[in-house]
Design an enzyme around this catalytic site. Structure first.
Site, PDB file in Angstrom:
ATOM      1  N   SER A  55     -44.840  -1.856 -54.486  1.00 15.80           N
ATOM      2  CA  SER A  55     -45.108  -2.661 -53.294  1.00 15.80           C
ATOM      3  C   SER A  55     -45.431  -4.110 -53.635  1.00 15.80           C
ATOM      4  O   SER A  55     -45.367  -4.981 -52.765  1.00 15.80           O
ATOM      5  CB  SER A  55     -46.274  -2.061 -52.499  1.00 15.80           C
ATOM      6  OG  SER A  55     -45.946  -0.789 -51.990  1.00 15.80           O
ATOM      7  N   GLY A 236     -43.823   0.488 -49.789  1.00 18.73           N
ATOM      8  CA  GLY A 236     -42.768  -0.339 -50.371  1.00 18.73           C
ATOM      9  C   GLY A 236     -42.967  -1.801 -50.044  1.00 18.73           C
ATOM     10  O   GLY A 236     -43.809  -2.169 -49.220  1.00 18.73           O
ATOM     11  N   GLY A 238     -41.744  -5.926 -49.058  1.00 19.91           N
ATOM     12  CA  GLY A 238     -40.855  -6.660 -48.163  1.00 19.91           C
ATOM     13  C   GLY A 238     -41.286  -6.658 -46.710  1.00 19.91           C
ATOM     14  O   GLY A 238     -42.334  -6.133 -46.333  1.00 19.91           O
ATOM     15  N   CYS A 264     -48.127   3.204 -45.458  1.00 18.64           N
ATOM     16  CA  CYS A 264     -47.899   1.794 -45.759  1.00 18.64           C
ATOM     17  C   CYS A 264     -46.600   1.290 -45.098  1.00 18.64           C
ATOM     18  O   CYS A 264     -46.547   1.141 -43.895  1.00 18.64           O
ATOM     19  CB  CYS A 264     -47.909   1.569 -47.271  1.00 18.64           C
ATOM     20  SG  CYS A 264     -48.321  -0.127 -47.750  1.00 18.64           S
ATOM     21  N   PHE A 265     -45.549   1.036 -45.877  1.00 18.95           N
ATOM     22  CA  PHE A 265     -44.276   0.627 -45.290  1.00 18.95           C
ATOM     23  C   PHE A 265     -43.792   1.687 -44.306  1.00 18.95           C
ATOM     24  O   PHE A 265     -43.204   1.382 -43.266  1.00 18.95           O
ATOM     25  CB  PHE A 265     -43.250   0.422 -46.413  1.00 18.95           C
ATOM     26  CG  PHE A 265     -42.137  -0.530 -46.070  1.00 18.95           C
ATOM     27  CD1 PHE A 265     -42.376  -1.859 -45.789  1.00 18.95           C
ATOM     28  CD2 PHE A 265     -40.816  -0.089 -46.058  1.00 18.95           C
ATOM     29  CE1 PHE A 265     -41.341  -2.734 -45.489  1.00 18.95           C
ATOM     30  CE2 PHE A 265     -39.777  -0.953 -45.759  1.00 18.95           C
ATOM     31  CZ  PHE A 265     -40.037  -2.280 -45.473  1.00 18.95           C
ATOM     32  N   GLN A 268     -45.238   1.103 -40.937  1.00 19.91           N
ATOM     33  CA  GLN A 268     -44.559   0.020 -40.225  1.00 19.91           C
ATOM     34  C   GLN A 268     -43.206   0.491 -39.691  1.00 19.91           C
ATOM     35  O   GLN A 268     -42.788   0.093 -38.593  1.00 19.91           O
ATOM     36  CB  GLN A 268     -44.398  -1.171 -41.166  1.00 19.91           C
ATOM     37  CG  GLN A 268     -45.731  -1.766 -41.598  1.00 19.91           C
ATOM     38  CD  GLN A 268     -45.648  -2.564 -42.882  1.00 19.91           C
ATOM     39  OE1 GLN A 268     -44.564  -2.821 -43.400  1.00 19.91           O
ATOM     40  NE2 GLN A 268     -46.787  -2.957 -43.419  1.00 19.91           N
ATOM     41  N   ASN A 306     -52.607  -2.108 -49.726  1.00 20.25           N
ATOM     42  CA  ASN A 306     -51.702  -3.128 -50.261  1.00 20.25           C
ATOM     43  C   ASN A 306     -50.657  -3.426 -49.204  1.00 20.25           C
ATOM     44  O   ASN A 306     -49.567  -2.858 -49.227  1.00 20.25           O
ATOM     45  CB  ASN A 306     -51.043  -2.667 -51.557  1.00 20.25           C
ATOM     46  CG  ASN A 306     -50.008  -3.654 -52.055  1.00 20.25           C
ATOM     47  OD1 ASN A 306     -49.970  -4.791 -51.605  1.00 20.25           O
ATOM     48  ND2 ASN A 306     -49.163  -3.229 -52.969  1.00 20.25           N
ATOM     49  N   GLY A 308     -49.096  -6.722 -46.475  1.00 19.56           N
ATOM     50  CA  GLY A 308     -49.131  -8.068 -45.927  1.00 19.56           C
ATOM     51  C   GLY A 308     -48.562  -8.147 -44.533  1.00 19.56           C
ATOM     52  O   GLY A 308     -48.560  -9.223 -43.917  1.00 19.56           O
ATOM     53  N   PHE A 309     -48.049  -7.014 -44.023  1.00 16.74           N
ATOM     54  CA  PHE A 309     -47.521  -6.927 -42.664  1.00 16.74           C
ATOM     55  C   PHE A 309     -48.255  -5.810 -41.930  1.00 16.74           C
ATOM     56  O   PHE A 309     -48.862  -4.931 -42.554  1.00 16.74           O
ATOM     57  CB  PHE A 309     -46.018  -6.627 -42.681  1.00 16.74           C
ATOM     58  CG  PHE A 309     -45.171  -7.746 -43.235  1.00 16.74           C
ATOM     59  CD1 PHE A 309     -44.563  -8.660 -42.382  1.00 16.74           C
ATOM     60  CD2 PHE A 309     -44.982  -7.888 -44.596  1.00 16.74           C
ATOM     61  CE1 PHE A 309     -43.779  -9.695 -42.881  1.00 16.74           C
ATOM     62  CE2 PHE A 309     -44.206  -8.911 -45.112  1.00 16.74           C
ATOM     63  CZ  PHE A 309     -43.608  -9.815 -44.256  1.00 16.74           C
ATOM     64  N   HIS A 354     -53.324   3.772 -48.552  1.00 20.37           N
ATOM     65  CA  HIS A 354     -52.828   4.637 -49.621  1.00 20.37           C
ATOM     66  C   HIS A 354     -53.749   5.825 -49.855  1.00 20.37           C
ATOM     67  O   HIS A 354     -54.675   5.757 -50.662  1.00 20.37           O
ATOM     68  CB  HIS A 354     -52.691   3.828 -50.921  1.00 20.37           C
ATOM     69  CG  HIS A 354     -51.563   2.852 -50.896  1.00 20.37           C
ATOM     70  ND1 HIS A 354     -50.342   3.119 -51.468  1.00 20.37           N
ATOM     71  CD2 HIS A 354     -51.462   1.622 -50.352  1.00 20.37           C
ATOM     72  CE1 HIS A 354     -49.534   2.080 -51.284  1.00 20.37           C
ATOM     73  NE2 HIS A 354     -50.197   1.163 -50.611  1.00 20.37           N
ATOM     74  N   GLU A 356     -53.158   8.420 -51.523  1.00 16.45           N
ATOM     75  CA  GLU A 356     -53.032   8.991 -52.874  1.00 16.45           C
ATOM     76  C   GLU A 356     -54.081   8.405 -53.815  1.00 16.45           C
ATOM     77  O   GLU A 356     -54.365   8.972 -54.872  1.00 16.45           O
ATOM     78  CB  GLU A 356     -51.631   8.764 -53.434  1.00 16.45           C
ATOM     79  CG  GLU A 356     -51.338   7.394 -53.984  1.00 16.45           C
ATOM     80  CD  GLU A 356     -51.163   6.327 -52.920  1.00 16.45           C
ATOM     81  OE1 GLU A 356     -51.191   5.128 -53.263  1.00 16.45           O
ATOM     82  OE2 GLU A 356     -50.992   6.692 -51.735  1.00 16.45           O
TER      83      GLU A 356
END
Length: 380
Positions: A55, A236, A238, A264-265, A268, A306, A308-309, A354, A356
């Site tokens: 990530s 992930g 981006g 996380c990703f 989103q 972790n 940023g979006f 996260h 995990e």
């Protein structure tokens, strides 16, 4: 600006932010130049897991903890097969690592993998700057790459931004692989690798799940070819606004009402699949000490982040979507950012952090059990 007296044998280095602020120190790791998005991580430990988390692809990580590298580098803790950060920034690197599992120093590992870093700068001042101005493009230059700051600034401003970056396919596996269940196999899960960390399928394997890890480009047909009891979407890098293919695959999973879990990703992507928007946070959440409330139970957890979006979903109501009712299940207590979603009419949920916990606290490990419960309920 500060210049460390440590690492005197290392080449001079300079860090240049896209708004023109510069910090001078000494090279740490490889000597050369690198570019990325400057972000900061508040974890006091777990630097090896941070470095190898996919990530962080195309990001330059600033460690807020002043002493880094104390336990060296071992061969057991990496979350993937390589370091993914674009650059690394520390204030006071360890002179000599000390840990019974250590095989080499962090400095040596960064140099071995070609990761350009800088040490001896005031990371507190840099962190405060990023909190006030927001995450931004940055360059680290050392050795022969050092030039006048105006020239370096122009190069930093030519680097790509994180907004609009489609990166998951760059870090994901190219071929499907299987992580076998530990003990008796109870379920099969198809995990879409968008930048998955190694501990994630391990946490599922501990619960009797055989995990088939598929490339980010996997089609819906390839997902169901493994005959999954559940489908997982990983973390992930981006901008989630670029993730049209994973969103389409997830919508196919929702249409089939297969138990679904995303982190996380993946959170989103669920937000987008349900019709919500996403947006870039000013400086994001990165570290292992973020307070999150599970609104379904009222429990407050200390969690590893972790991102940023974030997902733009209403906190104060249940939303009607194409796939049934949805609500925000988790929220960050620092800033009220959406940290989880769940559907009320079918077995699907996600969290932005996260569970995990590599590295990090284990408060959220129950989420893997919640995923197991959804698959048990579907089977029943």
């Amino acid at each position: 600006m500060t210049i460390s007296t440590r690492g005197a044998g290392k080449a001079p280095a300079v860090l240049v932010l896209e708004d023109g602020r510069a910090f001078r120190g000494r090279a740490y790791g490889a000597v050369g130049e690198t570019f990325g998005e400057a972000v900061f991580s508040t974890g006091m430990t777990g630097y090896q897991e941070t470095l190898t988390d996919p990530s962080y692809h195309r990001q330059v990580v600033v460690m807020t903890a002043p002493h880094v590298g104390n336990t060296g580098v071992n061969d057991e803790d990496p979350e993937s097969g390589r370091i993914w950060v674009s650059g690394y920034v520390v204030r006071d690197p360890a002179r000599v690592p000390s840990n019974w599992r250590s095989r080499r120093s962090l400095d040596e590992e960064l140099e071995r993998q070609g990761v350009v870093g800088i040490s001896g700068i005031d990371t507190r001042a840099l962190t405060r700057h990023l909190r006030e101005r927001g995450a931004m493009r940055v360059g680290i230059f050392s050795g022969d790459a050092v030039a006048d700051e105006a020239t370096l600034l122009a190069r930093v401003r030519q680097a790509p931004e994180m907004v609009g970056a489609d990166l998951s396919a760059e870090v994901a596996t190219k071929e499907t692989y299987v992580v076998p269940a530990i003990g008796t196999k109870k379920f099969t899960v198809a995990a879409i690798d968008l930048g998955i960390k190694g501990m994630t399928p391990h946490r599922m394997a501990e619960r009797g799940i055989e995990v088939h890890v598929l490339p980010a480009t996997a089609t819906l047909e390839e997902v169901y070819a493994v005959e999954p009891d559940g489908v997982f979407f990983s973390n992930g890098p981006g901008d989630p606004a670029t993730a049209d293919h994973p969103v389409s695959v997830m919508q196919g999973v929702l249409e089939r009402r297969t138990p679904l879990f995303g982190i996380c990703f993946g959170n989103q992507i669920l937000g987008r699949a349900l019709g919500f928007g996403t947006y870039k946070l000013k400086y994001g959440h990165r570290g292992i000490n973020q307070p999150v409330q599970d609104r379904t139970t009222g429990k407050v957890e200390v969690t590893a982040h972790n991102h940023g979006f974030a997902v733009d979903a209403p906190l104060d109501k249940v939303s009607e979507t194409k796939y049934g009712r949805a609500e925000v299940s988790h929220v960050c207590l620092n800033d009220q950012v959406v940290e989880g979603l769940q559907l009320l009419d079918q077995p699907a949920f996600s969290v932005q952090y996260h569970p995990e916990a590599a590295a990090g606290p284990h408060d959220a490990a129950y989420l893997f059990d919640r995923f197991v419960s959804l698959m048990e309920g579907q089977r029943a």
